[in-house]
Design a protein around this motif. Sequence first.
Motif, mmCIF file in Angstrom:
data_model
loop_
_atom_site.group_PDB
_atom_site.id
_atom_site.type_symbol
_atom_site.label_atom_id
_atom_site.label_comp_id
_atom_site.label_asym_id
_atom_site.label_seq_id
_atom_site.Cartn_x
_atom_site.Cartn_y
_atom_site.Cartn_z
ATOM 1 N N MET A 108 57.585 35.728 -15.703
ATOM 2 C CA MET A 108 58.197 34.217 -15.688
ATOM 3 C C MET A 108 57.422 33.483 -16.442
ATOM 4 S SD MET A 108 59.793 34.450 -11.993
ATOM 5 C CE MET A 108 58.552 33.958 -11.134
ATOM 6 N N ARG B 251 54.053 36.829 -12.644
ATOM 7 C CA ARG B 251 54.780 38.026 -12.814
ATOM 8 C C ARG B 251 55.053 38.763 -11.344
ATOM 9 N NH1 ARG B 251 52.490 43.849 -15.489
ATOM 10 N NH2 ARG B 251 51.386 43.734 -13.517
ATOM 11 N N TYR C 282 70.405 38.539 -18.539
ATOM 12 C CA TYR C 282 69.530 37.429 -17.849
ATOM 13 C C TYR C 282 70.521 36.173 -17.867
ATOM 14 C CZ TYR C 282 65.270 39.603 -19.894
ATOM 15 O OH TYR C 282 64.326 40.317 -19.812
ATOM 16 N N SER D 190 52.936 30.362 -15.454
ATOM 17 C CA SER D 190 53.571 31.769 -15.661
ATOM 18 C C SER D 190 53.430 32.304 -14.217
ATOM 19 C CB SER D 190 53.037 32.331 -16.675
ATOM 20 O OG SER D 190 53.326 31.961 -17.855
ATOM 21 N N PHE E 245 61.864 34.467 -19.098
ATOM 22 C CA PHE E 245 61.631 35.325 -18.197
ATOM 23 C C PHE E 245 61.724 36.745 -19.199
ATOM 24 C CE2 PHE E 245 62.878 33.304 -13.830
ATOM 25 C CZ PHE E 245 61.893 32.157 -14.279
ATOM 26 N N ASP F 279 63.045 26.359 -10.893
ATOM 27 C CA ASP F 279 62.886 28.059 -10.630
ATOM 28 C C ASP F 279 62.454 28.100 -9.089
ATOM 29 O OD1 ASP F 279 61.470 28.265 -13.926
ATOM 30 O OD2 ASP F 279 63.732 28.716 -13.394
ATOM 31 N N VAL G 139 67.113 31.253 -17.726
ATOM 32 C CA VAL G 139 66.065 31.928 -17.973
ATOM 33 C C VAL G 139 65.599 32.569 -19.119
ATOM 34 C CG1 VAL G 139 66.050 32.112 -15.314
ATOM 35 C CG2 VAL G 139 66.418 34.149 -16.751
ATOM 36 N N LEU H 182 59.218 41.216 -13.302
ATOM 37 C CA LEU H 182 59.519 40.074 -13.893
ATOM 38 C C LEU H 182 58.564 38.929 -14.275
ATOM 39 C CD1 LEU H 182 62.412 38.892 -14.460
ATOM 40 C CD2 LEU H 182 62.145 37.586 -12.330
#
Length: 123
Positions: free
Chosen positions: A83, A19, A60, A17, A68, A90, A64, A81
Amino acid sequence: QVQLVESGGGLVQAGDSLRLSCAASGGTFSSYAIGWFRQAPGKERDFVSSINYSGEGTYYTDSVKGRFTISRDNALSTVYLQMNSLRPEDTAVYFCAAGDGLPAPNPLAYDYWGQGTQVTVSS
């Protein structure tokens, strides 16, 4: 005039992940829709997600959805965001953009752009 600065990108492995943050200065941040777009090498700039001025409307692209999450903190003039479950596809430079209209998926709807932050997802 609004200035936007993205941060939070990096190199991660598939499934990890990140952000991303988009910090704004100048203008009235709470009146702007914010969009996230991404651009991979040799490809067009594609819509990822957007949020309306209040944060109550979020959108979105299909690829995603469920992974997301976009959010905003108008007191901090920042959009995030989140993720999750990142995939190699990606990988791209991620840009945030501000516009005073609807949070459209068309980059032409946005007037101000940041410089971008690189996200690289290894397999």
